[in-house]
Motif scaffolding. Structure first.
Motif, PDB file in Angstrom:
ATOM      1  N   VAL A   4       0.856  -1.235  -0.072  1.00 18.53           N
ATOM      2  CA  VAL A   4       0.039   0.125  -0.127  1.00 18.53           C
ATOM      3  C   VAL A   4       0.861   1.378   0.101  1.00 18.53           C
ATOM      4  N   LEU A   5       2.102   1.319   0.944  1.00 17.19           N
ATOM      5  CA  LEU A   5       2.824   2.413   0.914  1.00 17.19           C
ATOM      6  C   LEU A   5       3.375   2.602  -0.424  1.00 17.19           C
ATOM      7  N   ALA A   6       3.878   1.566  -1.094  1.00 19.06           N
ATOM      8  CA  ALA A   6       4.618   1.676  -2.512  1.00 19.06           C
ATOM      9  C   ALA A   6       3.824   2.219  -3.369  1.00 19.06           C
ATOM     10  N   LEU A   7       2.381   1.801  -3.364  1.00 19.36           N
ATOM     11  CA  LEU A   7       1.431   2.231  -4.538  1.00 19.36           C
ATOM     12  C   LEU A   7       1.187   3.690  -4.118  1.00 19.36           C
ATOM     13  N   VAL A   8       0.941   4.020  -2.845  1.00 22.29           N
ATOM     14  CA  VAL A   8       0.833   5.584  -2.677  1.00 22.29           C
ATOM     15  C   VAL A   8       2.004   6.422  -3.077  1.00 22.29           C
ATOM     16  N   THR A   9       3.316   5.950  -2.809  1.00 21.09           N
ATOM     17  CA  THR A   9       4.384   6.596  -3.062  1.00 21.09           C
ATOM     18  C   THR A   9       4.365   6.953  -4.628  1.00 21.09           C
ATOM     19  N   ALA A 272       1.140  13.049   2.009  1.00 20.04           N
ATOM     20  CA  ALA A 272       0.568  11.886   1.620  1.00 20.04           C
ATOM     21  C   ALA A 272       0.994  10.479   2.150  1.00 20.04           C
ATOM     22  N   ILE A 273       2.355  10.331   1.982  1.00 22.23           N
ATOM     23  CA  ILE A 273       3.002   9.096   2.400  1.00 22.23           C
ATOM     24  C   ILE A 273       2.686   9.148   3.981  1.00 22.23           C
ATOM     25  N   TYR A 274       2.885  10.114   4.699  1.00 21.22           N
ATOM     26  CA  TYR A 274       2.733  10.088   6.183  1.00 21.22           C
ATOM     27  C   TYR A 274       1.327   9.706   6.561  1.00 21.22           C
ATOM     28  N   CYS A 275       0.415  10.170   5.777  1.00 25.32           N
ATOM     29  CA  CYS A 275      -1.030   9.974   6.086  1.00 25.32           C
ATOM     30  C   CYS A 275      -1.578   8.585   5.850  1.00 25.32           C
ATOM     31  N   ALA A 276      -0.779   8.019   4.629  1.00 19.49           N
ATOM     32  CA  ALA A 276      -0.990   6.713   4.205  1.00 19.49           C
ATOM     33  C   ALA A 276      -0.499   5.530   5.237  1.00 19.49           C
ATOM     34  N   LEU A 277       0.633   6.049   5.681  1.00 20.53           N
ATOM     35  CA  LEU A 277       1.344   5.210   6.846  1.00 20.53           C
ATOM     36  C   LEU A 277       0.378   5.274   8.168  1.00 20.53           C
ATOM     37  N   GLY A 278      -0.236   6.392   8.503  1.00 23.15           N
ATOM     38  CA  GLY A 278      -1.091   6.383   9.467  1.00 23.15           C
ATOM     39  C   GLY A 278      -2.442   5.673   9.218  1.00 23.15           C
TER      40      GLY A 278
END
Length: 322
Positions: A4-9, A272-278
């Motif tokens: 998920v984090l890779a796709l968001v990035t 975006a990355i920090y929110c996705a991580l959360g």
């Protein structure tokens, strides 16, 4: 989590570059000369091929945990996000607590008075609030409770824990009202299913107190609503963008709004990355909480590892019993 984090990035990196507009032009202004814009492109690395920009971005992210210097603020994007994060976490946390505090009593009351006027009222009123835009609800709350009644502040954040809770009352209620109808509907449906199950009939036949029965019913009905609740946390994160602007809160939402306006690539990517991580971490916590609430989830997880051994043991036990 990693997928998920890779796709968001990757997705955020590409999307911010597809949006029309030149960040160098935003920084220098409309009267900037072409050579000034070209020099800004070189300093920001925007004159390089897309694949080179991406590899440089990934290398910086993996080595420093940062997405680079903010174009608009000329500071570390990670430091900017972390400095605004506490206000947003307070807002999301208070909103999440209010969603639970509102949804549980309403869903239980509606299910226990099925098809009655109370049930109809609980089903209709949250649906009405669902159709109200969050910014409009926030403005109504400001006019009513802050300007007219002077109960809550118009905006901003006050110092101290008490001041923070006081400042978050109206913004968190604004966000919670937008997410409550989904939880109420899901939880009410599940409670009605559990109320019709055999174990509830057995408990009532044993003349257990109604409060004990309700506790067992709620525990069995919570898991689907908890999973939906975990999904709605991501919408709480998105709701902060508008609500923080309405109430003048110095959080990540207002920072994201400014970054989008300025076409600040590094800062948008960091948020975006920090929110996705959360959101991903919240999903993991929801899975763990589901196992604590419903033992069958833990049993399924353990059984997945021991299914073969358990099958052999059950077969031997069955032969022994025969």
């Amino acid at each position: 989590m990693l997928l998920v984090l890779a796709l968001v990035t990757v997705g955020v990196f590409l999307i911010v570059r597809l949006v029309p507009g030149d960040p160098a032009q935003m920084v220098l202004g409309l009267k900037a000369r072409p050579e000034q814009i070209a020099d800004m492109h070189r300093r920001l690395g925007l004159d390089q091929p897309l694949w080179r920009q991406f590899t440089s971005f990934i290398a910086t992210l993996l080595t420093t945990g940062d997405t680079g210097l903010s174009i608009a603020y000329n500071a570390s994007s990670r430091a900017l996000v972390l400095s605004r994060m506490p206000v947003s976490l307070w807002l999301i946390g208070c909103s999440a607590v209010l969603v639970v505090a509102i949804s549980l009593p309403l869903a239980m009351t509606a299910a226990l008075h099925k098809d009655g006027w109370v049930d109809q009222l609980v089903r209709i009123v949250p649906t009405i609030t669902l159709g109200m835009p969050e910014f409009w609800v926030g403005l109504v709350f400001v006019l009513l409770f802050a300007v007219t009644l002077k109960i809550f502040p118009v905006g901003g954040v006050q110092p101290g824990i008490d001041g923070m809770l006081y400042s978050m009352a109206l913004p968190s209620l604004t966000i919670a009202l937008a997410q409550t109808p989904f939880i109420v509907r899901s939880l009410r449906t599940r409670i009605l299913e559990v109320l019709g199950s055999d174990f509830v009939v057995t408990l009532r036949a044993a003349h257990l107190p109604e409060r004990v029965i309700r506790r067992h019913v709620l525990r069995n009905a919570l898991l689907p609503a908890l999973q939906l609740y975990g999904m709605k946390i991501s919408f709480l994160v998105g709701g902060t963008l508008v609500v923080e602007q309405v109430f003048g809160l110095p959080g990540v939402g207002s920072l994201l709004f400014n970054a989008i306006t300025a076409r600040d690539f590094p800062l948008i990517q960091a948020i975006a990355i920090y929110c996705a991580l959360g959101v991903v971490l919240v999903s993991v916590v929801v899975e763990i909480a589901g196992g604590l609430i419903d033992y069958r989830v833990r049993g399924a997880a353990v059984g997945g590892r021991n299914r073969a051994a358990a099958g052999e043991w059950n077969s031997a036990a069955a032969r022994g019993a025969l």
